[in-house]
Design a protein around this motif. Sequence first.
Motif, PDB file in Angstrom:
ATOM      1  N   GLN A   1       0.848  -1.190   0.000  1.00 11.60           N
ATOM      2  CA  GLN A   1       0.000   0.000   0.000  1.00 11.60           C
ATOM      3  C   GLN A   1       0.888   1.246   0.000  1.00 11.60           C
ATOM      4  O   GLN A   1       2.046   1.221   0.437  1.00 11.60           O
ATOM      5  CB  GLN A   1      -0.914   0.002   1.235  1.00 11.60           C
ATOM      6  CG  GLN A   1      -1.947  -1.108   1.242  1.00 11.60           C
ATOM      7  CD  GLN A   1      -2.845  -1.050   2.449  1.00 11.60           C
ATOM      8  OE1 GLN A   1      -2.554  -0.312   3.419  1.00 11.60           O
ATOM      9  NE2 GLN A   1      -3.939  -1.809   2.410  1.00 11.60           N
ATOM     10  N   LYS A   2       0.321   2.367  -0.499  1.00 12.06           N
ATOM     11  CA  LYS A   2       1.025   3.650  -0.535  1.00 12.06           C
ATOM     12  C   LYS A   2       0.125   4.709   0.071  1.00 12.06           C
ATOM     13  O   LYS A   2      -1.100   4.568   0.073  1.00 12.06           O
ATOM     14  CB  LYS A   2       1.398   4.028  -1.956  1.00 12.06           C
ATOM     15  CG  LYS A   2       0.201   4.304  -2.860  1.00 12.06           C
ATOM     16  CD  LYS A   2       0.622   4.643  -4.263  1.00 12.06           C
ATOM     17  CE  LYS A   2      -0.616   4.877  -5.153  1.00 12.06           C
ATOM     18  NZ  LYS A   2      -0.242   5.235  -6.531  1.00 12.06           N
ATOM     19  N   ALA A   3       0.769   5.826   0.576  1.00 10.14           N
ATOM     20  CA  ALA A   3       0.010   6.943   1.162  1.00 10.14           C
ATOM     21  C   ALA A   3       0.765   8.253   0.901  1.00 10.14           C
ATOM     22  O   ALA A   3       2.005   8.310   1.003  1.00 10.14           O
ATOM     23  CB  ALA A   3      -0.180   6.737   2.654  1.00 10.14           C
ATOM     24  N   ASP A   4       0.031   9.268   0.496  1.00  8.61           N
ATOM     25  CA  ASP A   4       0.609  10.594   0.294  1.00  8.61           C
ATOM     26  C   ASP A   4       0.896  11.213   1.662  1.00  8.61           C
ATOM     27  O   ASP A   4       0.081  11.104   2.583  1.00  8.61           O
ATOM     28  CB  ASP A   4      -0.355  11.469  -0.506  1.00  8.61           C
ATOM     29  CG  ASP A   4       0.300  12.753  -0.976  1.00  8.61           C
ATOM     30  OD1 ASP A   4       1.447  12.989  -0.611  1.00  8.61           O
ATOM     31  OD2 ASP A   4      -0.377  13.493  -1.728  1.00  8.61           O
TER      32      ASP A   4
ATOM     33  N   MET B   1      -2.053  11.071   4.193  1.00 11.45           N
ATOM     34  CA  MET B   1      -1.806   9.801   4.855  1.00 11.45           C
ATOM     35  C   MET B   1      -2.989   8.828   4.726  1.00 11.45           C
ATOM     36  O   MET B   1      -3.314   8.055   5.624  1.00 11.45           O
ATOM     37  CB  MET B   1      -1.450  10.026   6.330  1.00 11.45           C
ATOM     38  CG  MET B   1      -0.084  10.649   6.546  1.00 11.45           C
ATOM     39  SD  MET B   1       1.280   9.745   5.757  1.00 11.45           S
ATOM     40  CE  MET B   1       1.280   8.239   6.709  1.00 11.45           C
ATOM     41  N   GLU B   2      -3.634   8.869   3.570  1.00 10.11           N
ATOM     42  CA  GLU B   2      -4.688   7.897   3.246  1.00 10.11           C
ATOM     43  C   GLU B   2      -4.059   6.782   2.425  1.00 10.11           C
ATOM     44  O   GLU B   2      -3.407   7.040   1.409  1.00 10.11           O
ATOM     45  CB  GLU B   2      -5.823   8.558   2.462  1.00 10.11           C
ATOM     46  CG  GLU B   2      -6.591   9.576   3.269  1.00 10.11           C
ATOM     47  CD  GLU B   2      -7.727  10.183   2.457  1.00 10.11           C
ATOM     48  OE1 GLU B   2      -7.886   9.778   1.270  1.00 10.11           O
ATOM     49  OE2 GLU B   2      -8.460  11.025   2.992  1.00 10.11           O
TER      50      GLU B   2
ATOM     51  N   GLU C   1       5.093  13.229  -2.139  1.00 12.42           N
ATOM     52  CA  GLU C   1       5.992  12.467  -1.300  1.00 12.42           C
ATOM     53  C   GLU C   1       5.202  11.317  -0.684  1.00 12.42           C
ATOM     54  O   GLU C   1       4.122  11.545  -0.119  1.00 12.42           O
ATOM     55  CB  GLU C   1       6.590  13.374  -0.215  1.00 12.42           C
ATOM     56  CG  GLU C   1       7.710  12.710   0.576  1.00 12.42           C
ATOM     57  CD  GLU C   1       8.368  13.694   1.551  1.00 12.42           C
ATOM     58  OE1 GLU C   1       9.256  13.250   2.285  1.00 12.42           O
ATOM     59  OE2 GLU C   1       7.968  14.887   1.559  1.00 12.42           O
ATOM     60  N   TYR C   2       5.735  10.077  -0.822  1.00 16.83           N
ATOM     61  CA  TYR C   2       4.966   8.889  -0.486  1.00 16.83           C
ATOM     62  C   TYR C   2       5.642   8.101   0.619  1.00 16.83           C
ATOM     63  O   TYR C   2       6.883   8.050   0.725  1.00 16.83           O
ATOM     64  CB  TYR C   2       4.810   7.977  -1.702  1.00 16.83           C
ATOM     65  CG  TYR C   2       3.935   8.554  -2.787  1.00 16.83           C
ATOM     66  CD1 TYR C   2       2.558   8.351  -2.776  1.00 16.83           C
ATOM     67  CD2 TYR C   2       4.499   9.303  -3.835  1.00 16.83           C
ATOM     68  CE1 TYR C   2       1.770   8.872  -3.780  1.00 16.83           C
ATOM     69  CE2 TYR C   2       3.710   9.822  -4.823  1.00 16.83           C
ATOM     70  CZ  TYR C   2       2.331   9.597  -4.790  1.00 16.83           C
ATOM     71  OH  TYR C   2       1.540  10.119  -5.772  1.00 16.83           O
TER      72      TYR C   2
END
Length: 1198
Positions: free
Chosen positions: A998-1001, A1005-1006, A1029-1030
């Motif tokens: 999974q990734k989040a900005d 932070m979602e 930025e991830y």
Amino acid sequence: MPEPTKKDETPNGQPEEGVAPVSNGPPPLPEISLEVSPPQDDDPAPTAPSPTPQAEDANSPKKLSIELPNDSVPAMGRKDSVWSLGEGQPPEELEKPIDTPPLSTLLIEKPQSATVSVGGDVTFIAKVEGKDLLRKPTVKWFKGKWMDLASKTGKHLQLKETFDRLSKVHTFEMHIIKAKENYAGNYRCEVNYKDKFDSCSFDLEVQESEQGSQSIDIRSAFKRSEGQEDAGELDFSGLLKHREIKPDDTPEIDVWEILKNARPDEYEKIAFMYGITDLRGLLRRMKKIPKEEKKSEAFAKKLEPAYQVDKGSKIRLVVDLADPTVDLKWYKNGQEIRPTPKYIFEHKGTQRIMVINNCTLNDDAAYSVAAGDEKCSTELFVKELPVKVVKGIEPVKTTVNERIELECEVSEEGAQVKWMKNGVEVPTGVRSRYRVKCEGTKHYLVIDDASREDTGTYSIMATGGTSEAHIQVDLKPLKVYQDLQNMTVMLGQPIKLQCEIYPGNVPGRWYRNGQLIQPNDRINIIHRNRVHRLEIEASSLHDAGDYTFVPEGYSQSLSAKLHIIDPPKVHLDSLNFPDNTMTIVAGNKLRLEIPISGEPAPRVVWMKGERVILESGHRVRAETYGDQTSLTIDVTEREDSGNYKIVLQNEAGEASASVKIKVVDIPDPPDAPLVPEVGGDWCSMTWEVPKYDGGSPILGYYIERKKKQSSRWMRLNFDLIKETSFEPKKMIEGVPYEVRIFAVNAIGVSKPSEPSKAFTPLAVTSEPTMLVVDDVTDTTVTVKWRPPETIGAAGLDGYLVEYCIEGTDDWIVSNNELTEKTKHTITGLTPGTKILVRVKAINAAGASAPRTIQHSVLVKEVIEPPKIRVPRHLKQTYTRRVGEAVNLVVPFMGKPRPKVTWLKEGKVVDSSDVSIRNTDCDSIIFIRKAERSHSGKYEMTVHVDNHVDTAIIDIQIVDLPGPPQSVTIEDVWGGNVALVWTPPKDNGNAPIIGYTIQKADKKTMEWYTCIEHYHRTCITITELVVGNEYFFRIFAENMCGLSEKATQTKKSALIVKEGLQVKTHEFEDHDFKEAPMFTQPLINTFAIAGYNATLNCSVRANPRPKVMWMKNKIAIIDDPRYRMFSNQGVCTLEIRKPSPYDGGMYTCKAINDLGEAQVDCKLEVKGGFTFYELMQRGVPLHLIDQYMSETKTVEQEK
């Protein structure tokens, strides 16, 4: 030579009807026109030939037109006059005799002849009296002899029938509308009613219009009008009606002459040239034009059409030949004539003459002469000269019984004459009273015994004259020598009435009460000279009365009275009843009529016992009238049966007789039937005969049944049943039924009996199945079985187990109460004895057939080595999740009861943590809530004395895995980020099957899932947004699911903008090729005979290997008992319904270009077969021998 006359011919050679017969004077010659038609061609629509129109007087009658057949036209081609509405009966049928009923007077008004102009209407009416007719008579209208006009009705002909109810008269009308010329002729009306027949003939004359037809244009006559119904037919009206001639400047052209001189193929061209559109009518008209006869090549001069000669003269028939050398033959009525004194042949140059001498009526015939292939014919008419009366007959007056002779003389010997009396020819047959004789020219009529009927006018007729005279015959005076005498005669005695008169030869008639007496077998009338006697052989009551004898021709008569007396008598013989017994069905009306006799009429009394039956009775009464007496019972009852006495009395005596009357009725209904026995779909029923059979023997019974809840009865037999028992079948099991009975005698069917008590067909079950001995001890025997295959609607209440000592028949019940279980232990047995055991299934219908063990059982405990039967799913690793319950049942065998122990990793299983329960046949290991510490290999040991059997069960308790240990960002370039991580430290006791990234900005932070079920520990995330930025996190996944927590990157990855260059690492392509290697080997497997078994293994290789299965080192190829599968490296071999000889060593071999690998396992099939069972299955003998030896070896090893 007499002048030849023309004679019409018909197919049979007789004169046509309508030609006057020959008379005394010279007959007038009928005016007959002859027309010779050419041979008929194949016309698709043939029509009857019609005469050529001739210019005649409009008021003159039509001439008879008859076709004579040409030599080249067969006689069958002729047709009589044709009605224009259609064709009729062929002429050959005219020669057949028609059976016509005798004429009677049915017509009260007959149709009359009429005259009508062309195009006019005319009506003919016939009336029939209908007072004495029960139905309408049949009327037919004919034209000529044969044409029935009923089928010709249409626009020109209509038939109508009416009936006047007041005058009872049937009226029949025939309307002819718009008459044509060929409608003229003779018509006939025939009336038929049953055996009555009447007929009437009448004529119709059709006159032409007064306008001439001299100036008619053929081109306009043969133009076809549009819509004309008779298009294509010759339009005679166009030829007959007057048309105004318009002046035309063109010169007149005779089209007929052009057509006559033209060839047939030019007719159409000429018709088109001169505007003639009706070409078919023109061609038919051309065919009807008489053609000139071709000149004969054989005859220079033919015979005349007809010749006439006087009787007794001679005649010469002359023909002139064109070729004198041609052979000539003469024929009479088709028969060749030979030279005789009567027929003389002469030759004079080219003339050939036949002389017929002394012509008689037999010479009146058709003659023909043939010269080569040509032939000509003629008719010869022989004229007979009239015979004259030279001396006539004289009148005679005499008395009866005298001889009369009339004499006459004529002018010619042997002449034919006729004797007539009052205008009627005198019969001269063999049985006639008249005799005729001829002596030269004299003719005599002789009456030997004259009577008064001979009085009258007698005449003789010859062809040239007649003569007549009156004869008077009178009677002689009558004298009576003996008169008739009154007589009294007993009935049955002969009667003789006699008288004597003069003259003796006078006949007379006898009368009784004014009625003429005719002689028969019983009455004889005798006349001998002057004695007249009437004899009656046996007198009867009808013979009594006044008798009279009347001499014929006299007014005087003789009379006497005859009286007959007779004692009374009852005539029972005429009843034709056996034993004077009359049988009648109850409820019907009885009228018994018995003839009686007696003179005077006797007094009649009817009695039944002492009771007199009166004439005034209401239901039962007696009546007497005339010569019979009757007993009447309006509605017969059973009580009317008995003897009835008849008593007759009159002055002459007394008589009596007895008659028995038997009143029969339908029998009483039988009592309610009994049903003593009931089966699955049948029952047996019995009943008693009815108390009263109705006076007639019982012939049989009908049976009906119905369901108790239904009201519809169904008959079970259509043929009578003689017995008093029956077995109904085909009933539904479990359904209540009722039955009833009908008794039948000769009169009919009784009322139904009362229904039987309701019964329900129930069937016992079939016998229990698969009865086997389960266990044997020193005092007990345990047996088990399976339920019956067929139980039925009665259900199954339980089982009854019985046993007996071998050698005896005394069966002992083991269970006093029925058991519902399919297993039972027989206790209290003596050790060492042999017993037989049987089991019965019990329900409401009774006990089934017993199932018995085939061999006796020895009551002695037998040591059976232990055997653990590990279930198939426990032969591999048994996997459960943490927190789930573990409940394993491991069956085993062994006697006596085995001792079971469980070990885990070589140590005794803690009973506080794992619950273990042992029975006689299985062991249960139970873990209420599994934990990972419960994982491991459990060893089960079964002990029976010195025998031991072990089994290992692998239990794996799995849980969710832990997160990966560390996640780092390896590199960032463009919109890509490279991640690397290490596997989790805790895999949850199960292999890791994938990862979720999974990734989040950093701003929000979602978290968003990039990829799931990823197998490697490094990945490149692409398509990231530049400038963001991830952070990244990773979940580990096993068979239980995702790890509860995820490992997140400590640092973030910043996606820089364009213009920056990313440093790329150089790398080499990895070589994925490898030789085959089995990642999961085959496992030794136990299979159950008859149930499919599978062998599984997994192989890894690149390129893809070729997989081969072998049994006992022999490749398995195209064997339908084996199925092979390969999917994603997993290889499977399925053995369909294995048998013991399918056991052995199985090998899976994988081969590719880099090498090969193989794995082995052993398959053992339990539940073996006996030698007999293998033979029944058709197994080859060498395989059976191999299987039996392997089985024996395995048992020895165990």
